[in-house]
Write an enzyme that holds these catalytic residues in place. Structure first.
Site, PDB file in Angstrom:
ATOM      1  N   ASP A  40       0.832  -1.203   0.000  1.00  0.00           N
ATOM      2  CA  ASP A  40       0.000   0.000   0.000  1.00  0.00           C
ATOM      3  C   ASP A  40       0.871   1.259   0.000  1.00  0.00           C
ATOM      4  O   ASP A  40       1.993   1.249   0.497  1.00  0.00           O
ATOM      5  CB  ASP A  40      -0.922  -0.014   1.232  1.00  0.00           C
ATOM      6  CG  ASP A  40      -2.121   0.909   1.060  1.00  0.00           C
ATOM      7  OD1 ASP A  40      -2.403   1.328  -0.083  1.00  0.00           O
ATOM      8  OD2 ASP A  40      -2.769   1.231   2.067  1.00  0.00           O
ATOM      9  N   HIS A  57       2.651   3.550  -9.003  1.00  0.00           N
ATOM     10  CA  HIS A  57       2.541   2.111  -9.268  1.00  0.00           C
ATOM     11  C   HIS A  57       3.791   1.591  -9.981  1.00  0.00           C
ATOM     12  O   HIS A  57       4.251   0.487  -9.716  1.00  0.00           O
ATOM     13  CB  HIS A  57       1.286   1.814 -10.089  1.00  0.00           C
ATOM     14  CG  HIS A  57       0.005   2.146  -9.362  1.00  0.00           C
ATOM     15  ND1 HIS A  57      -0.205   1.794  -8.044  1.00  0.00           N
ATOM     16  CD2 HIS A  57      -1.118   2.802  -9.760  1.00  0.00           C
ATOM     17  CE1 HIS A  57      -1.412   2.214  -7.668  1.00  0.00           C
ATOM     18  NE2 HIS A  57      -1.975   2.839  -8.688  1.00  0.00           N
ATOM     19  N   LEU A 151      11.476 -19.956  -5.398  1.00  0.00           N
ATOM     20  CA  LEU A 151      10.500 -19.076  -4.748  1.00  0.00           C
ATOM     21  C   LEU A 151       9.223 -19.087  -5.584  1.00  0.00           C
ATOM     22  O   LEU A 151       9.289 -19.017  -6.808  1.00  0.00           O
ATOM     23  CB  LEU A 151      11.050 -17.636  -4.676  1.00  0.00           C
ATOM     24  CG  LEU A 151      10.092 -16.562  -4.156  1.00  0.00           C
ATOM     25  CD1 LEU A 151       9.915 -16.673  -2.642  1.00  0.00           C
ATOM     26  CD2 LEU A 151      10.614 -15.155  -4.494  1.00  0.00           C
TER      27      LEU A 151
HETATM   28  C1  IPE Z   1      -5.200  -2.854  -0.484  1.00  0.00           C
HETATM   29  O1  IPE Z   1      -4.944  -1.514  -0.588  1.00  0.00           O
HETATM   30  C2  IPE Z   1      -5.185  -3.479  -1.858  1.00  0.00           C
HETATM   31  C3  IPE Z   1      -3.892  -3.645  -2.471  1.00  0.00           C
HETATM   32  C4  IPE Z   1      -2.745  -3.379  -1.909  1.00  0.00           C
HETATM   33  C5  IPE Z   1      -3.896  -4.176  -3.813  1.00  0.00           C
HETATM   34  P1  IPE Z   1      -6.138  -0.416  -0.724  1.00  0.00           P
HETATM   35  O2  IPE Z   1      -5.464   0.879  -0.836  1.00  0.00           O
HETATM   36  O3  IPE Z   1      -7.047  -0.811  -1.822  1.00  0.00           O
HETATM   37  O4  IPE Z   1      -6.898  -0.597   0.666  1.00  0.00           O
HETATM   38  P2  IPE Z   1      -7.795   0.445   1.457  1.00  0.00           P
HETATM   39  O5  IPE Z   1      -8.783   1.005   0.457  1.00  0.00           O
HETATM   40  O6  IPE Z   1      -6.889   1.491   1.994  1.00  0.00           O
HETATM   41  O7  IPE Z   1      -8.426  -0.369   2.540  1.00  0.00           O
HETATM   42  C1  IPE Z   2      -1.443   0.226  -3.451  1.00  0.00           C
HETATM   43  O1  IPE Z   2      -1.235   1.583  -3.440  1.00  0.00           O
HETATM   44  C2  IPE Z   2      -1.538  -0.338  -4.847  1.00  0.00           C
HETATM   45  C3  IPE Z   2      -2.878  -0.779  -5.247  1.00  0.00           C
HETATM   46  C4  IPE Z   2      -3.934  -0.782  -4.481  1.00  0.00           C
HETATM   47  C5  IPE Z   2      -3.043  -1.214  -6.620  1.00  0.00           C
HETATM   48  P1  IPE Z   2      -2.449   2.616  -3.442  1.00  0.00           P
HETATM   49  O2  IPE Z   2      -2.741   2.960  -4.865  1.00  0.00           O
HETATM   50  O3  IPE Z   2      -3.586   2.100  -2.659  1.00  0.00           O
HETATM   51  O4  IPE Z   2      -1.774   3.839  -2.711  1.00  0.00           O
HETATM   52  P2  IPE Z   2      -2.468   4.854  -1.683  1.00  0.00           P
HETATM   53  O5  IPE Z   2      -3.078   4.035  -0.588  1.00  0.00           O
HETATM   54  O6  IPE Z   2      -3.485   5.612  -2.468  1.00  0.00           O
HETATM   55  O7  IPE Z   2      -1.350   5.716  -1.197  1.00  0.00           O
HETATM   56 MG    MG Z   3      -4.123   2.283  -0.696  1.00  0.00          MG
END
Ligand code: IPE
Ligand code: IPE
Ligand code: MG
Length: 261
Positions: A40, A57, A151
């Site tokens: 995240d 990303h 792995l």
């Molecule tokens: C969890 O992150 C999903 C992934 C890392 C793919 P999100 O950013 O979607 O989760 P929330 O919305 O903060 O719970």
């Molecule tokens: C996690 O990073 C990646 C995916 C959920 C695909 P986020 O895109 O959720 O990043 P934040 O939480 O907005 O910083």
């Molecule tokens: Mg997120």
């Protein structure tokens, strides 16, 4: 190299003073078999730099490469990465399309490295709604890497824990309706055998980056007794030393599984 990592191989990989100090506390014979990561913070990483989210990303993909390398060195056998949740479709079409294309691009760019390092790719999640080109890229990667044994990289894409359990229940209900499953004989093992992860051990350790204290529908069944480790570091900034730190902290935990030691 397979089996227990040596001090020499670890020192060749972990070279900074901080990482070396952590290495002193790491027991290579006790590495967790399965580490699962909620990656995240890509969006916040990009926002801090006034960049579009997709740049975050892209930087996150580099961090995946770094974590794979670290897990290989540390003797981890399964690394699961939460790459796209079944709820992430709620994001803008631009971001979703960008991610779906990025998966293809990264798989292609990394294939040589994955083969070289003997990493096997396994996709888990629902296929519904995932673009055909993205699925094809993953199916090809799975086939190509099927014989790799160092792995297993489990990519959770269009994954949701509740969805996974719901689909498993549906499959079991079909067996019951067909007279092939006695309802009274349904056990935890029956359910586990119908999950996407049926061939994968439960995670020993779950890492979440960027500080949120929640599981966001990740591996709900499988993490019943996993150790949790949360860091405020944003995913694109997550380095080999962070993985080592998580593993060292994990080794300091006492897992009880409901019993008393
Ligand atoms: C969890 O992150 C999903 C992934 C890392 C793919 P999100 O950013 O979607 O989760 P929330 O919305 O903060 O719970
Ligand atoms: C996690 O990073 C990646 C995916 C959920 C695909 P986020 O895109 O959720 O990043 P934040 O939480 O907005 O910083
Ligand atoms: Mg997120």
């Amino acid at each position: 190299m397979t089996g227990t990592p040596t001090r020499a191989s670890l020192e060749a990989f972990f070279t900074t003073k901080t990482d070396r100090a952590l290495l002193d506390r790491f027991d290579p014979r006790q590495a967790p078999a399965h580490v699962a990561v909620i990656m995240d913070g890509n969006g916040r990483w990009a926002a801090k730099r006034a960049l579009p989210r997709l740049f975050g990303h892209r930087a996150g993909a580099k961090a995946v490469r770094e974590s794979i390398a670290a897990c290989l060195e540390l003797g981890v056998r399964y690394l699961t990465i939460y790459s796209f949740s079944s709820e992430n479709w709620r994001r803008s079409a631009d971001e979703v399309d960008g991610l779906m294309s990025l998966f293809i691009e990264v798989l292609e760019a990394e294939m040589e490295n994955l083969m070289d390092k003997r990493v096997r790719v396994l996709l888990i999640g629902s296929e519904a709604g995932v673009p055909e080109a993205t699925l094809t890229a993953f199916r090809r990667a799975e086939e190509k890497t099927a014989g790799n044994d160092r792995l297993t990289l489990v990519v959770a894409l269009n994954y949701g824990g509740r969805l996974e359990i719901t689909e498993a229940v549906r499959l079991i209900a079909r067996d019951v309706a067909a007279g092939e499953q006695d309802p009274d004989a349904i056990t935890e093992e029956t359910l586990a055998a119908h999950l996407y992860t049926h061939a994968i051990p439960d995670p020993d350790l779950v890492i979440r980056t960027s500080g949120e204290m929640r599981v966001s529908n990740f591996l709900l069944w499988q993490i019943a007794y996993s150790e949790l480790w949360v860091t405020s570091t944003l995913w694109p900034d997550f380095k080999r030393g962070d993985m080592l730190k998580a593993l060292v902290d994990y080794q300091g935990r006492t897992r009880r599984f409901g019993g008393r030691s």
